[in-house]
Enzyme design. Structure first.
Site, short mmCIF file in Angstrom:
data_model
loop_
_atom_site.label_atom_id
_atom_site.label_comp_id
_atom_site.label_asym_id
_atom_site.label_seq_id
_atom_site.Cartn_x
_atom_site.Cartn_y
_atom_site.Cartn_z
N ASP A 467 0.83 -1.21 0.00
CA ASP A 467 0.00 0.00 0.00
C ASP A 467 0.86 1.26 0.00
O ASP A 467 2.06 1.21 0.29
CB ASP A 467 -0.91 -0.03 1.25
CG ASP A 467 -2.22 0.69 1.03
OD1 ASP A 467 -2.32 1.52 0.10
OD2 ASP A 467 -3.17 0.43 1.80
N ASP A 537 -10.76 2.09 -3.25
CA ASP A 537 -11.30 1.83 -1.91
C ASP A 537 -12.82 1.88 -1.95
O ASP A 537 -13.48 1.52 -0.98
CB ASP A 537 -10.79 2.88 -0.91
CG ASP A 537 -9.46 2.48 -0.31
OD1 ASP A 537 -8.99 1.36 -0.59
OD2 ASP A 537 -8.88 3.29 0.44
#
Ligand code: GLA
Length: 730
Positions: A467, A537
């Site tokens: 990430d 997301d």
């Protein structure tokens, strides 16, 4: 097939490197496309053509009728009339003009395909520029980039503008298709006529270079862009940092100049030093936007991503299920549940690490990649073991480029953070996040060691989610000397690539997901080291139809991680049936991101069937050709399909987006089928096993499916309805 021709006096020597080239024509060709460059005795190189394939025999009649297309392959600043330039440098004595003369030309080939290399030298100063043109074997993708060298013995050369590509296209009724967006709203597509003047697609974020604009774009050359017809150029800069593409148009010409964004990025070449610019990949299609996309997808699976030829696992990720609430018991429960549903991999997301500062929220612990003992007393080892016992693989989340100022790492190494010691540190997520200085080789070693330690200690880890939740907020490197401070945007990414190369050299098999707060890094600068991107997301299946539609223009389904999450959705609050959520996720790399414990029994039952159905179509979704059928931007339904090379197997998805009673739904024409075959249709995900949709079991000819179309309005006959079908040739 001979793909390279030289016309003129040296035609006999077609396969030999040509020195001191004179008035020669050089052609690189794929099965469908040719790229033509000419060189002349004056030492100049010109683009002549990038378009439908031409042959040796076409060349003699070519020039008289195409003269308006010509442009220098690398326009330089300083001499001649104005206009956009690809190369601008500051010479050791302060001069900022460049005047390149071609020294030689070579055609070589390597494991990727043919490579044409032009070498230029400045007529006065010690500057060498190599310009490359590649055709990727077995694809329709071409690329171009440069290598710039200071060949002097003393004195630095400053690089002020160093684009990778300058490609002239045909001016006409041109339209630009581009992709913009931000967190949870990535890759929104927009299409507009190309105006005279300059259109710029650029990013200056530093790290998440696809929040804002994506470096990929298409330009249609003959009117409004269509899916399966019309001439379309597709370009994409293979770079993970700031980029800038200038589309320069006037009534007579259209030029695309693309490269690293040089703003705040002056680079210095010391004597002997070189810069290799990122590749600009390009496709010319006469089969509309779909043709460009299919060419990029095929290329990506072969050259542009890791493991594009390996089936990707169906997984459960813990993030939206439990967020930071990870512990041994909950992780084991989730592993059991995904195993029971037929999944193959469990991924523990954020929340597992930090000893002195356990990671209970996003304010602490990044940098401290040791397990939080209180939550996970048996360590990562215990989790790997628990997954194995349940017959699923294990994966883990890390955010290696980052640190929280509340962490042991920051306490030990504040000098490893991009920051200006004379200014307050601007901190990101959680109010405490900062970016490690990847310009520094010691920091590169540390970032490498995070993955290295995890995988050495636990060789059975099968998957890593990598990430990146920040941009460069403090433009200063404690490592770089003062005269190199303007190089951070570029040196960071060179450092990152060095780390990733080391990881891939040592761990070629591990699957790695590329995530950056969702889709902040959907680019081919990094994808060669990664198996897939976390698309967004935003897991709301309705909005995902649009986001995945956008991504599909350049990035294949196998690389698009798409997860079924809870309803109401955590990002948008939208309520959607489990079927709709699965039907959308199944059009990419299917996964789940939900606490299965909280799902209703009928939802779990549905999930089990849908996962089994996905396994049937997984090869065609992950390796097949994609056809976009009905655009969500133009219709109350969106539809797309995949077909394998033989066109014996296909999968079709359609989603209702807008519902008003009586609103017409277009017939669905299946562009990816073979007209000469008959197909048996199967409803893959019936809401009720005993009542599949009316299309199920029908055998229909390819001609009907492709030309007359099928009535899906009868199935998508209410809000939030969807279908997932398979087609098998009989
Ligand atoms: C980012 C990612 C999410 C999740 C969280 C964890 O936002 O995009 O998928 O991993 O971080 O903190």
């Amino acid at each position: 097939m001979k793909k390279y021709l030289i016309v003129g006096a040296l035609a006999m020597l077609a396969s030999v490197p040509v020195m001191k080239a004179k008035n020669l024509t050089h052609v690189l060709s794929s099965d469908k496309t040719s790229l033509v460059v000419t060189t002349n005795g004056g030492g100049t190189a010109y683009y002549q053509y990038f378009g439908p394939k031409i042959d040796n025999s076409d060349i003699s009649g070519f020039f008289g009728v195409r003269s308006n297309y010509t442009g220098h392959t690398l326009p330089q600043f300083g001499l001649g009339s104005g206009g956009e330039r690809a190369l601008m440098v500051r010479m050791p004595d302060g001069s900022i003009s460049v005047d390149l003369a071609m020294e030689d030309l070579k055609l070589t080939s390597d494991d990727k395909g043919e490579l044409l290399m032009l070498t230029f030298n400045d007529r006065v100063y010690p500057l060498k520029v190599r310009q490359f043109f590649r055709h990727y074997a077995d694809t329709d993708v071409f690329s171009t980039w440069t290598e710039i060298t200071n060949t002097g013995k003393k004195g630095n050369i400053g690089l002020l503008e160093y684009a990778s590509a300058c490609v002239p296209l045909t001016r006409g009724n041109n339209y630009l298709t581009q992709f913009q967006g931000g967190w949870a709203s990535e890759t929104r597509m927009s299409e507009s006529p190309v105006p005279d003047g300059q259109t710029v697609i650029a990013n200056k974020a530093g790290l998440r270079n696809t929040f804002g604009s994506n470096p990929a774009f298409m330009i249609s050359l003959d009117g409004t862009p269509r899916e399966n017809s019309g001439e379309v150029f597709g370009g994409n800069l293979l770079w993970s940092g700031n980029f800038k593409t200038r589309i320069d148009a006037n009534p007579y010409s259209l030029t695309v100049i693309s490269g690293i964004n040089s703003e705040a990025s002056e680079l210095t070449l010391k004597p002997g030093q070189s810069l290799t610019t990122p590749e600009f990949a390009m496709v010319f299609s006469t089969e509309g936007k779909g043709g460009v996309s299919r060419a990029f997808h095929k290329w990506a699976r072969k050259y542009g991503m890791a493991h594009g030829d390996r089936q990707h696992d169906i997984l459960l990720n813990s993030w939206e299920g439990v967020y930071f609430g990870v512990n041994q018991e909950v992780m084991e429960q989730m592993m059991t549940d995904i195993a029971n549903l037929g999944g193959e991999l469990f991924v523990m997301d954020d929340g597992w690490f930090g000893d002195k500062y356990p990671r209970d929220n996003d304010h602490t612990s990044l940098g401290d990649w040791m397990v939080a003992k209180k939550k996970l007393p048996e360590g990562v080892e215990g989790l790997v073991k628990a997954a194995k016992e349940r017959g699923v693989k294990f994966g883990i989340w890390i955010e290696p480029e980052m640190v929280n100022t509340k962490s042991e790492l920051y306490e030990k190494h504040p000098e490893w953070v991009l920051s200006d010691p004379k200014r307050p540190l601007i901190q990101g997520r959680g109010g405490t996040q900062a970016v490690l200085d990847l310009c520094n080789p010691k920091v590169q070693d540390f970032v490498f060691s995070i993955t290295d330690n995890l995988l050495t200690e636990n060789p059975e880890i099968a998957y890593i989610k990598w990430d990146c939740n920040a941009d460069i907020m403090n433009y200063a490197s404690p490592y770089l000397p003062k005269e190199e401070q303007s190089e951070i945007y570029v040196r960071y990414h060179q450092g990152l690539v060095k780390v990733l190369e080391r990881i891939r050299a040592k761990y070629p098999d591990v699957a790695i997901q590329l995530c950056a707060s969702g889709g902040g890094r959907v680019n081919y600068g990094l994808l060669p080291y990664f198996d897939e991107v976390w698309v967004s997301d935003n897991t709301d299946a309705y909005q995902r139809v649009f986001i995945q539609w956008g991504d599909s223009h350049f990035y294949p389904a196998i690389a698009q991680a798409s997860h079924v999450s809870a309803s109401p959705n955590h990002q948008t609050g939208r309520v959607l049936p489990i079927k709709y959520r699965f039907d959308v996720a199944m059009s990419g790399r299917l996964g789940m991101e939900i606490q299965p414990k909280n799902m209703k029994p009928e939802e779990l039952e549905f999930a089990k069937h849908a996962i089994a159905a996905y396994k049937e179509i997984r090869p065609v979704v992950q390796f097949g050709d994609q056809y976009r059928l009905l655009s969500p931007y133009e219709n109350p339904v969106a539809a797309l399909m995949y077909a394998d090379e033989s066109k014996n197997n296909a999968a079709v998805f359609a989603y209702r987006l807008d519902y008003l009673h009586g609103q017409p739904v277009p017939m669905l024409r299946l562009d990816g089928v073979d007209e000469n075959k008959n197909y048996r249709i199967k409803d893959l995900t019936p809401q009720n096993e005993s009542r599949p949709c009316y299309l199920d079991g029908k055998v229909v000819s390819g001609r009907i499916l492709r030309n007359a179309g099928i009535n899906i309005g009868q199935v998508l006959n209410g809000p939030n309805t969807s279908i997932a079908l398979s087609l098998t040739a009989e």
